[in-house]
Structure formats: C-alpha cells, structure tokens
Scaffold this motif. Structure first.
Motif, PDB file in Angstrom:
ATOM      1  N   SER A 133       0.844  -1.138  -0.124  1.00  0.00           N
ATOM      2  CA  SER A 133      -0.463   0.400  -0.268  1.00  0.00           C
ATOM      3  C   SER A 133       1.356   0.645   0.164  1.00  0.00           C
ATOM      4  N   ALA A 134       0.530   1.819  -0.337  1.00  0.00           N
ATOM      5  CA  ALA A 134       1.221   3.521  -0.587  1.00  0.00           C
ATOM      6  C   ALA A 134       1.524   4.223   0.977  1.00  0.00           C
ATOM      7  N   ALA A 135       0.215   3.918   1.553  1.00  0.00           N
ATOM      8  CA  ALA A 135       0.699   4.294   3.153  1.00  0.00           C
ATOM      9  C   ALA A 135       1.444   3.850   3.984  1.00  0.00           C
ATOM     10  N   LEU A 136       1.960   2.525   3.793  1.00  0.00           N
ATOM     11  CA  LEU A 136       2.341   2.160   3.802  1.00  0.00           C
ATOM     12  C   LEU A 136       4.304   2.354   4.066  1.00  0.00           C
ATOM     13  N   PHE A 137       4.526   2.253   1.930  1.00  0.00           N
ATOM     14  CA  PHE A 137       4.952   3.153   1.510  1.00  0.00           C
ATOM     15  C   PHE A 137       5.626   4.244   2.176  1.00  0.00           C
ATOM     16  N   ILE A 138       4.923   5.316   2.365  1.00  0.00           N
ATOM     17  CA  ILE A 138       5.072   5.772   3.156  1.00  0.00           C
ATOM     18  C   ILE A 138       5.379   6.419   4.869  1.00  0.00           C
ATOM     19  N   ALA A 139       4.966   5.900   5.400  1.00  0.00           N
ATOM     20  CA  ALA A 139       4.950   5.166   6.604  1.00  0.00           C
ATOM     21  C   ALA A 139       6.921   5.052   6.471  1.00  0.00           C
ATOM     22  N   GLN A 140       7.720   4.241   5.613  1.00  0.00           N
ATOM     23  CA  GLN A 140       8.569   3.490   5.666  1.00  0.00           C
ATOM     24  C   GLN A 140       9.520   4.566   5.031  1.00  0.00           C
ATOM     25  N   GLN A 141       9.202   4.941   4.691  1.00  0.00           N
ATOM     26  CA  GLN A 141      10.151   6.579   4.051  1.00  0.00           C
ATOM     27  C   GLN A 141      11.141   6.497   4.972  1.00  0.00           C
ATOM     28  N   PRO A 142      10.905   6.910   6.632  1.00  0.00           N
ATOM     29  CA  PRO A 142      12.146   7.492   6.518  1.00  0.00           C
ATOM     30  C   PRO A 142      13.084   6.392   6.710  1.00  0.00           C
ATOM     31  N   GLU A 143      13.376   4.538   6.666  1.00  0.00           N
ATOM     32  CA  GLU A 143      13.877   4.049   6.973  1.00  0.00           C
ATOM     33  C   GLU A 143      14.660   3.985   5.244  1.00  0.00           C
ATOM     34  N   ILE A 144      13.219   3.989   4.687  1.00  0.00           N
ATOM     35  CA  ILE A 144      13.919   3.595   3.052  1.00  0.00           C
ATOM     36  C   ILE A 144      15.385   4.840   2.472  1.00  0.00           C
ATOM     37  N   MET A 145      15.241   5.912   3.395  1.00  0.00           N
ATOM     38  CA  MET A 145      15.751   7.157   2.955  1.00  0.00           C
ATOM     39  C   MET A 145      17.308   7.130   4.062  1.00  0.00           C
ATOM     40  N   ALA A 146      17.516   6.752   5.035  1.00  0.00           N
ATOM     41  CA  ALA A 146      17.648   7.341   5.990  1.00  0.00           C
ATOM     42  C   ALA A 146      19.694   7.096   5.369  1.00  0.00           C
ATOM     43  N   PRO A 147      19.416   5.900   3.987  1.00  0.00           N
ATOM     44  CA  PRO A 147      20.507   5.864   4.249  1.00  0.00           C
ATOM     45  C   PRO A 147      21.315   6.772   3.047  1.00  0.00           C
ATOM     46  N   PHE A 148      20.363   7.467   2.444  1.00  0.00           N
ATOM     47  CA  PHE A 148      21.059   8.858   1.445  1.00  0.00           C
ATOM     48  C   PHE A 148      21.395  10.442   2.233  1.00  0.00           C
ATOM     49  N   ALA A 149      22.136  10.725   2.087  1.00  0.00           N
ATOM     50  CA  ALA A 149      22.401  12.017   2.466  1.00  0.00           C
ATOM     51  C   ALA A 149      21.723  13.210   1.414  1.00  0.00           C
TER      52      ALA A 149
ATOM     53  N   VAL B   8      25.542  26.454  -0.370  1.00  0.00           N
ATOM     54  CA  VAL B   8      24.182  26.495   0.424  1.00  0.00           C
ATOM     55  C   VAL B   8      24.229  24.755  -0.560  1.00  0.00           C
ATOM     56  N   MET B   9      23.992  23.633   0.013  1.00  0.00           N
ATOM     57  CA  MET B   9      23.617  22.045  -0.320  1.00  0.00           C
ATOM     58  C   MET B   9      22.459  21.549   0.032  1.00  0.00           C
ATOM     59  N   GLY B  10      22.011  20.865  -1.450  1.00  0.00           N
ATOM     60  CA  GLY B  10      20.617  20.550  -0.756  1.00  0.00           C
ATOM     61  C   GLY B  10      20.372  19.258   0.113  1.00  0.00           C
ATOM     62  N   SER B  11      19.228  19.588   0.816  1.00  0.00           N
ATOM     63  CA  SER B  11      19.111  18.221   2.158  1.00  0.00           C
ATOM     64  C   SER B  11      17.559  18.254   1.866  1.00  0.00           C
ATOM     65  N   ALA B  12      17.419  17.302   2.817  1.00  0.00           N
ATOM     66  CA  ALA B  12      16.731  17.222   3.203  1.00  0.00           C
ATOM     67  C   ALA B  12      14.927  18.153   4.041  1.00  0.00           C
ATOM     68  N   ALA B  13      15.068  17.954   5.514  1.00  0.00           N
ATOM     69  CA  ALA B  13      13.836  18.550   5.895  1.00  0.00           C
ATOM     70  C   ALA B  13      14.175  20.039   6.174  1.00  0.00           C
ATOM     71  N   ASP B  14      15.358  20.497   6.315  1.00  0.00           N
ATOM     72  CA  ASP B  14      16.077  21.130   6.268  1.00  0.00           C
ATOM     73  C   ASP B  14      16.914  22.516   5.398  1.00  0.00           C
ATOM     74  N   ASP B  15      16.078  21.852   3.873  1.00  0.00           N
ATOM     75  CA  ASP B  15      16.315  22.480   2.993  1.00  0.00           C
ATOM     76  C   ASP B  15      16.166  23.490   2.905  1.00  0.00           C
TER      77      ASP B  15
END
Length: 175
Positions: free
Chosen positions: A54-70, A155-162
């Motif tokens: 489900s897309a809902a599970l995909f969204i919920a797992q985003q922090p884990e999926i994206m964790a390896p990436f700066a 300035v470089m790109g980032s995630a939540a503090d972009d």
C-alpha cells in the motif's frame, strides 16, 4: 477557441504534472504529509523488489528507506498522459540521484519510468496505482575532492532543512 473537452483535458494534464512534481519534492524533502497528498488512501505503490504494498505503508517506511541517503534528487523528464473522464494513465520518465555520506560515500543514479493510474475523486487527481520500470542503475565513488568542491560552491541541498523552505514561503512542508 478550444472546446470544453479540450480545456478539461488541458486542466487535467496540468493537475497530473503538478502531482508528479509534488511527488518528487516530497521524496527529496522527506515530507511525508506532501507525499501522502499525491496518493489516494487505497493506492498501491509497486517499486518492484524494493517495495510493493500500500502507498500508506510506502509513506510510513520513507524514513527507513531514505536513511542511507544524505541527499536525493528526482528529476522528471518526458511525461505522457491519457485521460478518460475521472480516470487517467501516465508514463513518466525519471532520473534519480542518490548520495551517501562518508565513509564510503557514493553517487547512485537510477533511471526508469513511473507507470501510473490516477483517479479524480472529490475534485482531486491522485495516484491509485504506481508501478516502476527500472531502466538503468550506476554507482560511483564520491571523491573527497568532488565533495570539497561541492561544499565550496555554497548552500547544498538537503532534506527537511532544505533552503527552499526559507526561500519559497508559499511551499511550506506538507504543501
């Protein structure tokens, strides 16, 4: 002067393009609320062996999926849409860049296509089913001198503090 059907198709295609760019922004900014806004509640996301549920599970797992990436940067290329009333199909070509940090920093670039089914419900177009076709994958080491040059540019790109959150006040998190 365009007829009503042509105008409706143009409006629908623009709404679908906006949906596509919101998805890319949501993934790259790690904005789960914005990501939630592109899928219907009963949607399916099929990233192949990476994820299929489900897309809902995909969204919920985003922090884990994206964790390896700066940093990630999803670029949308060719976009083709076909609309039939309140249903639509779309094929969107993408290139996605992913960088990991030291030790062992790397650049990964993948490309492929999003094969999307959409529905317009309560006046809003959203994804009902997304399938990915993977066309290429390449990983390269991130040379320390390249990273130093990137840092020297500013300035470089980032995630939540972009930086975009300060520079673009109309594009707050979740919107």
């Amino acid at each position: 002067m365009p007829d009503d059907a042509a105008l409706d198709a143009l409006i629908a295609k623009e709404a679908l393009r906006d949906l596509a760019t919101r998805y890319a922004r949501a993934i790259d900014r790690r904005d789960q609320d914005l990501l939630r806004s592109v899928y219907h509640d009963d949607a399916i996301d099929d990233h192949g062996v990476v994820f299929c549920d489900s897309a809902a599970l995909f969204i919920a797992q985003q922090p884990e999926i994206m964790a390896p990436f700066a940093i990630t940067a999803h670029y949308l290329c060719n976009q083709s849409y076909r609309i039939d009333g309140d249903k639509a199909d779309g094929e969107l070509y993408f290139i996605a860049y992913h960088r990991t940090d030291a030790p062992g920093s790397s650049h990964s670039i993948v490309s492929g296509r999003y094969l999307d089914n959409y529905e317009k419900r309560e006046g809003n177009w959203k994804i009902t089913h997304r399938r990915l076709v993977w066309d290429s994958f390449i990983t390269l080491p991130a040379a320390p001198e390249d990273m130093a040059q990137l840092a020297a540019l500013g300035v470089m790109g980032s995630a939540a503090d972009d930086r975009s959150y300060d520079a673009l006040p109309l594009m707050r998190r979740g919107q």
